[in-house]
Write an enzyme that holds these catalytic residues in place. Structure first.
Site, PDB file in Angstrom:
ATOM      1  N   GLY A   4      30.678  -5.126  -2.857  1.00 19.51           N
ATOM      2  CA  GLY A   4      30.594  -6.313  -2.019  1.00 19.51           C
ATOM      3  C   GLY A   4      29.580  -7.323  -2.501  1.00 19.51           C
TER       4      GLY A   4
ATOM      5  N   LYS B  11      37.876  -1.634 -10.745  1.00 22.45           N
ATOM      6  CA  LYS B  11      37.171  -2.825 -10.292  1.00 22.45           C
ATOM      7  C   LYS B  11      36.725  -3.691 -11.468  1.00 22.45           C
ATOM      8  CE  LYS B  11      35.576  -1.202  -5.796  1.00 22.45           C
ATOM      9  NZ  LYS B  11      34.425  -0.900  -4.919  1.00 22.45           N
TER      10      LYS B  11
ATOM     11  N   CYS C 102       9.264   4.998  -8.464  1.00 18.01           N
ATOM     12  CA  CYS C 102       8.072   4.613  -7.694  1.00 18.01           C
ATOM     13  C   CYS C 102       8.405   4.423  -6.217  1.00 18.01           C
ATOM     14  CB  CYS C 102       7.484   3.312  -8.234  1.00 18.01           C
ATOM     15  SG  CYS C 102       6.832   3.391  -9.915  1.00 18.01           S
TER      16      CYS C 102
ATOM     17  N   CYS D  56      32.897   6.070   6.831  1.00 21.11           N
ATOM     18  CA  CYS D  56      32.633   4.967   5.910  1.00 21.11           C
ATOM     19  C   CYS D  56      31.528   4.089   6.482  1.00 21.11           C
ATOM     20  CB  CYS D  56      33.890   4.127   5.653  1.00 21.11           C
ATOM     21  SG  CYS D  56      34.435   3.169   7.081  1.00 21.11           S
TER      22      CYS D  56
ATOM     23  N   CYS E 271       3.638   7.762 -10.903  1.00 18.57           N
ATOM     24  CA  CYS E 271       5.099   7.807 -10.917  1.00 18.57           C
ATOM     25  C   CYS E 271       5.592   9.017 -11.708  1.00 18.57           C
ATOM     26  CB  CYS E 271       5.650   6.521 -11.535  1.00 18.57           C
ATOM     27  SG  CYS E 271       7.463   6.453 -11.611  1.00 18.57           S
TER      28      CYS E 271
ATOM     29  N   CYS F 209       8.248   4.873 -17.089  1.00 16.98           N
ATOM     30  CA  CYS F 209       7.544   3.919 -16.222  1.00 16.98           C
ATOM     31  C   CYS F 209       6.045   3.958 -16.480  1.00 16.98           C
ATOM     32  CB  CYS F 209       7.842   4.229 -14.761  1.00 16.98           C
ATOM     33  SG  CYS F 209       6.980   3.154 -13.590  1.00 16.98           S
TER      34      CYS F 209
END
Length: 377
Positions: free
Chosen positions: A95, A139, A193, A214, A267, A272
């Site tokens: 969407g 899609k 994180c 849904c 983290c 990272c």
């Protein structure tokens, strides 16, 4: 194709006239009928515009980029045509992702990489992008089909490890809130994180779709979030305006919270942590560049060069202090020849309050005398 079909019809007509055997005319007429049918089908297919080599600011109806290039002419963006140099990957053509892809395509992004494992279903028809005839297509294939028709100039074809900057977004399951987030490795929080709910719970997203269950979906909420996402992306790529590190949206309260999402020094993602170290090491050079830029801007401001001295729109910039120093002129003054139905606050007669005060004192004394008389009884 129409030109080729017309040439084929002309050839068949010539062939029919050159044949002396009438028994062969029926076959020629049948072929002509088929070509006529193909010509009709070719005319019913939407015509796709040709590719545009260079973006132009020329204001004509046939220029698909005139309104975009107007941002450059108005000084909002320094060089809008740079947008063709960028590639954007969109993971998830749902969407929000599908609408974001359409917006970027209309804006003339150079290259879009689309990722989605799902197929188009009739349940997706409440979205703003997919069409019923695309049901059953992946899609990504459906998106390429639609986006190619919108703008054939766009090339249509994951991330701490790659040191890539990402714009993340999401809409809540009740479809009334969402957010966008800027992910810069080392500078802002990654998914480890501050993980989204699906990542934090360790659930495979493919298993979320269950029979009879849904999430809600509103095209309005998804359109708003997609618009915020693409707007933030354009500001980041073309370097104009303020790029939001995090921006939320609550449709029930029309609330747009924003905050900074700093990375977690503990983290769990090794990539990272490595990007955080690199960001800290580069801080002195980054600060020096920022200071040099501020000094250059201060020097330019000292020159006191007014903006838009000469421009085709006759726009002038007025200093706020000039309006404050005009003196005596009311901001709500009417043009000559017009009058107000009711007097303004400045013209309303101001009565003295002394008489009212004296009357109040007399009334109070009278009330006191009446109370004393009652107590005496």
């Amino acid at each position: 194709m129409e030109v080729e079909l017309k040439e084929m019809l002309d050839d068949l007509l010539s062939l029919r006239q050159s044949l002396s055997d009438p028994s062969l005319h029926a076959s020629i007429d049948k072929l002509q009928s088929h070509v006529d049918h193909l010509t009709h089908l070719a005319k019913s297919v939407p015509v796709r515009r040709s590719k545009v080599k260079d973006m132009s600011a020329e204001v004509v109806d046939s220029n698909p980029y005139s309104r975009l290039m107007a941002l450059q002419r108005m000084g909002i963006v320094e060089n809008y045509e740079r947008i063709r140099e960028f590639s954007v990957a969109i993971v998830g053509i749902g969407g929000v992702g599908s609408v974001a892809a359409e917006m970027l395509t209309r804006c003339g992004i150079g290259r879009l990489l689309l990722y989605d494992y799902d197929k188009v279903e009739l349940a997706n028809m409440n979205r703003l992008f997919f069409r019923p005839e695309q049901v059953g297509m992946t899609k990504t294939d459906a998106a390429v089909q639609t986006l190619s028709d919108i703008n054939p100039d766009v090339v249509l074809e994951a991330c701490n490890e790659l040191n890539q900057t990402w714009m993340e977004s999401g809409v809540s399951e009740d479809a009334v809130s969402g957010h966008i987030q800027l992910l810069i490795p080392g500078e802002t929080a990654c998914f480890a994180c501050a993980p989204p709910l699906v990542v934090a719970s360790g659930v495979d997203e493919r298993t979320l779709k269950r029979e009879g269950v849904c999430a809600a979906s509103l095209p309005t909420t998804m359109g708003v979030v997609a618009g915020l996402l693409v707007q933030n992306t354009l500001k980041f790529l073309l370097k104009f305006g303020y790029v939001s590190p995090y921006l939320g949206y609550s449709s029930l309260k029309d609330y747009f919270p924003t905050m900074a999402m700093k990375p977690n020094p503990q983290c769990s993602n090794a990539a990272c942590l490595q990007r955080q170290k690199e960001y800290i090491l580069a801080k002195p050079a980054r600060d020096a560049a920022a200071n040099a830029k501020m000094e250059a801007e201060a020097s330019a401001a000292a020159a006191d060069v007014p903006l838009h001295v000469d421009n085709e729109w006759n726009i002038s910039v007025v200093d706020d202090s000039e309006q404050e120093n005009t003196g005596g002129t009311s901001s709500d003054a009417l043009p000559e020849g017009l009058t107000r139905e009711l007097p303004s606050a400045d013209e309303f007669p101001k009565h003295s309050t002394y008489g009212a005060t004296d009357t109040a004192v007399d009334d109070l004394e009278d009330l006191r005398r009446q109370l004393d008389a009652l107590n005496a009884d």
